[in-house]
Design a protein around this motif. Structure first.
Motif, PDB file in Angstrom:
ATOM      1  N   PHE A 164       0.808  -1.211   0.000  1.00 52.69           N
ATOM      2  CA  PHE A 164       0.000   0.000   0.000  1.00 52.69           C
ATOM      3  C   PHE A 164       0.848   1.272   0.000  1.00 52.69           C
ATOM      4  O   PHE A 164       0.318   2.366  -0.219  1.00 52.69           O
ATOM      5  CB  PHE A 164      -0.922   0.032   1.226  1.00 52.69           C
ATOM      6  N   ALA A 165       2.145   1.150   0.263  1.00 50.72           N
ATOM      7  CA  ALA A 165       2.966   2.322   0.553  1.00 50.72           C
ATOM      8  C   ALA A 165       2.973   3.354  -0.561  1.00 50.72           C
ATOM      9  O   ALA A 165       2.843   4.558  -0.310  1.00 50.72           O
ATOM     10  CB  ALA A 165       4.390   1.884   0.885  1.00 50.72           C
ATOM     11  N   VAL A 166       3.141   2.913  -1.801  1.00 49.82           N
ATOM     12  CA  VAL A 166       3.267   3.859  -2.909  1.00 49.82           C
ATOM     13  C   VAL A 166       1.946   4.565  -3.196  1.00 49.82           C
ATOM     14  O   VAL A 166       1.906   5.783  -3.393  1.00 49.82           O
ATOM     15  CB  VAL A 166       3.776   3.133  -4.174  1.00 49.82           C
ATOM     16  N   GLY A 167       0.833   3.843  -3.180  1.00 45.59           N
ATOM     17  CA  GLY A 167      -0.454   4.441  -3.539  1.00 45.59           C
ATOM     18  C   GLY A 167      -1.258   4.965  -2.377  1.00 45.59           C
ATOM     19  O   GLY A 167      -1.985   5.953  -2.499  1.00 45.59           O
ATOM     20  N   ARG A 168      -1.145   4.292  -1.205  1.00 47.23           N
ATOM     21  CA  ARG A 168      -1.948   4.679  -0.036  1.00 47.23           C
ATOM     22  C   ARG A 168      -1.057   4.698   1.204  1.00 47.23           C
ATOM     23  O   ARG A 168      -1.122   3.829   2.076  1.00 47.23           O
ATOM     24  CB  ARG A 168      -3.108   3.700   0.140  1.00 47.23           C
ATOM     25  N   ALA A 173       1.170   3.348   6.742  1.00 53.07           N
ATOM     26  CA  ALA A 173       1.690   3.798   8.033  1.00 53.07           C
ATOM     27  C   ALA A 173       0.974   3.117   9.188  1.00 53.07           C
ATOM     28  O   ALA A 173       1.603   2.706  10.175  1.00 53.07           O
ATOM     29  CB  ALA A 173       1.554   5.318   8.149  1.00 53.07           C
ATOM     30  N   VAL A 174      -0.336   2.965   9.076  1.00 55.38           N
ATOM     31  CA  VAL A 174      -1.107   2.300  10.137  1.00 55.38           C
ATOM     32  C   VAL A 174      -0.700   0.837  10.258  1.00 55.38           C
ATOM     33  O   VAL A 174      -0.417   0.336  11.367  1.00 55.38           O
ATOM     34  CB  VAL A 174      -2.617   2.425   9.869  1.00 55.38           C
ATOM     35  N   GLU A 202       3.231  12.738   6.379  1.00 56.06           N
ATOM     36  CA  GLU A 202       2.007  12.053   6.793  1.00 56.06           C
ATOM     37  C   GLU A 202       2.320  10.701   7.419  1.00 56.06           C
ATOM     38  O   GLU A 202       1.752  10.332   8.455  1.00 56.06           O
ATOM     39  CB  GLU A 202       1.073  11.859   5.596  1.00 56.06           C
ATOM     40  N   VAL A 203       3.245   9.969   6.803  1.00 53.08           N
ATOM     41  CA  VAL A 203       3.616   8.660   7.317  1.00 53.08           C
ATOM     42  C   VAL A 203       4.203   8.794   8.723  1.00 53.08           C
ATOM     43  O   VAL A 203       3.829   8.070   9.656  1.00 53.08           O
ATOM     44  CB  VAL A 203       4.622   7.962   6.382  1.00 53.08           C
TER      45      VAL A 203
END
Length: 424
Positions: A164-168, A173-174, A202-203
């Protein structure tokens, strides 16, 4: 498809049928079921008591808390972060008699959720299909330890988080922060995301806020500073027999040096090495690991400042950080090999051709791990030269994986942003 007038050969036809057979989701899911059934059976009935920690340690912790006797991480310092207790307690849902089976069911369910994210809902790409088959092969080569430790709970969180890191990045992070509060190692993936992603602020903010919330809830439950007890507990450990840094002492035992020996630490419940210099080595490992992380982060930050894309930087940086945590760790437990799955799967998904080297090296690490544990672990404890040699080979493979990752991180920052975007 053959050219006009040409006739398909039997070999090409068989290759085509084979490609179709493994090409769909159904084949991957069937293989997933077969692999996990086999691993479950090996854990329950295989040689060497692979579920030793689950049956003898996790169950006792869960029962003590259920009876109101002792809550690890709340009433006393604990070797794990506080969220590690959640799956241990959940595995008690069907009673102590079925604790091992429930634990294995939870891990299998989490792996299945991670696989569903990996395969996605749209058209199945070659890269995602290759990553799925690689992960299943990795689990087979790693053996029962792939399911039989708390690390097995963190892997699907880490794998899904990186996907999910690249898109969301917020979702990533969660997931990665939750994983880090189960077992510390996914914190390295959070750091990699902070360096490699554009939305790094944000992360970082989500990771800090969620961590603060977990600490606050733990303290409200009465933990006090015990919520951070895992830091001191890990720092106080000796040099474990499987630790990469312990290999030279194992060779000394194999050569007949009576000054070095393997002993069982009943407080930590692990086999450790004692001998001239082991205390110093054990004390220095934390600093060596920290220095290794800084060495990896320096070219990573350089690459990010030069405009490297997350596609180019994140898989290699994640791999490098994870390998540093394994190589520099004085514990070196066999389940640490499970950590490699998440960054290597990401590397295959984002660029499967360039991921061939780390994929093969990680498979080698998995295979050498299973050779040692759980089947012939006693031979390593006796410092048999053949099995010390297998452990040495594992360390060499990890070093090769780190070298590949550092090279790719440096390459990601070797060109400016415009060139990096064009290459991607």
């Amino acid at each position: 498809m053959t050219a006009p007038g040409a006739t398909a050969t039997p070999a090409s036809g068989s290759r085509s049928r084979f490609a179709r057979a493994i090409g769909g989701r159904a084949a991957v899911w069937i293989a997933f079921g077969v692999v996990h059934v086999a691993l479950v059976l090996l854990n329950l009935y295989g040689q060497g008591w692979p579920l030793g920690d689950v049956e003898a340690v996790y169950l006792a912790w869960a029962q003590n808390a259920d009876r109101g006797i002792l809550r690890m991480g709340i009433d006393a310092p604990w070797v794990y972060p506080i969220l590690a207790f959640a799956p241990m307690a959940a595995a008690l849902a069907l009673g102590p008699a079925l604790y091992p089976e429930t634990w294995l069911g939870i891990v299998t369910l989490l792996d299945g959720l991670a696989l569903s994210v990996l395969l996605g809902r749209g058209r199945l790409s070659r890269s995602r299909r290759a990553a799925a088959w690689w992960w299943l092969a990795f689990l087979v080569l790693l053996g029962p330890i792939a399911l039989g430790r708390i690390d097995a709970i963190t892997v699907p969180f880490a794998l899904t988080g990186l996907l999910f890191a690249v898109g969301r990045p917020r979702v990533a992070a969660v997931l990665l922060t939750i994983a880090a509060w189960i077992k510390v190692w996914p914190a390295a993936l959070v750091v990699a995301c902070v360096v490699a992603l554009r939305r790094r602020a944000e992360v970082g903010a989500i990771a800090l806020a969620l961590s603060g919330g977990i600490v606050l809830v733990s303290m409200l439950a009465g933990s006090g500073l015990n919520v951070f007890g895992f830091v001191a507990e890990q720092a106080g450990r000796g040099l474990q027999v499987e630790a990469p840094i312990g290999v030279p002492w194992l060779w000394r035992i194999a050569a007949g040096d009576d000054a070095v020996q393997v002993y069982y630490d009943r407080e930590i419940l692990t086999y450790q090495i004692a001998g001239p210099g082991t205390d110093v080595a054990s004390a220095l490992t934390t600093w060596v690991m920290a220095a290794g992380v800084l060495v990896v982060l320096a070219p990573g930050i350089r690459a990010a400042r030069r405009g490297a894309t997350a596609v180019a930087l994140l898989p290699a940086l994640s791999t490098a950080l994870v390998v540093v945590l394994i190589l520099g760790n004085k514990v070196g437990s066999p389940q640490f090999a499970t950590w490699l799955a998440a960054p290597v799967v990401l590397a295959i998904v984002l660029d499967r051709r360039r991921a061939l080297v780390p994929a093969l090296l990680a498979l080698g690490v998995a295979a050498t791990t299973q050779v040692i544990y759980p089947y012939w672990y006693g031979w390593l404890l006796a410092a048999d030269p053949a099995f010390v040699g297998v452990l040495t080979l594992k360390v060499v493979l990890l070093a090769g994986l780190l070298a590949w990752a550092l090279h790719r991180v440096w390459q990601a920052g070797a060109v400016r942003a415009t060139a990096a975007v064009a290459a991607a």
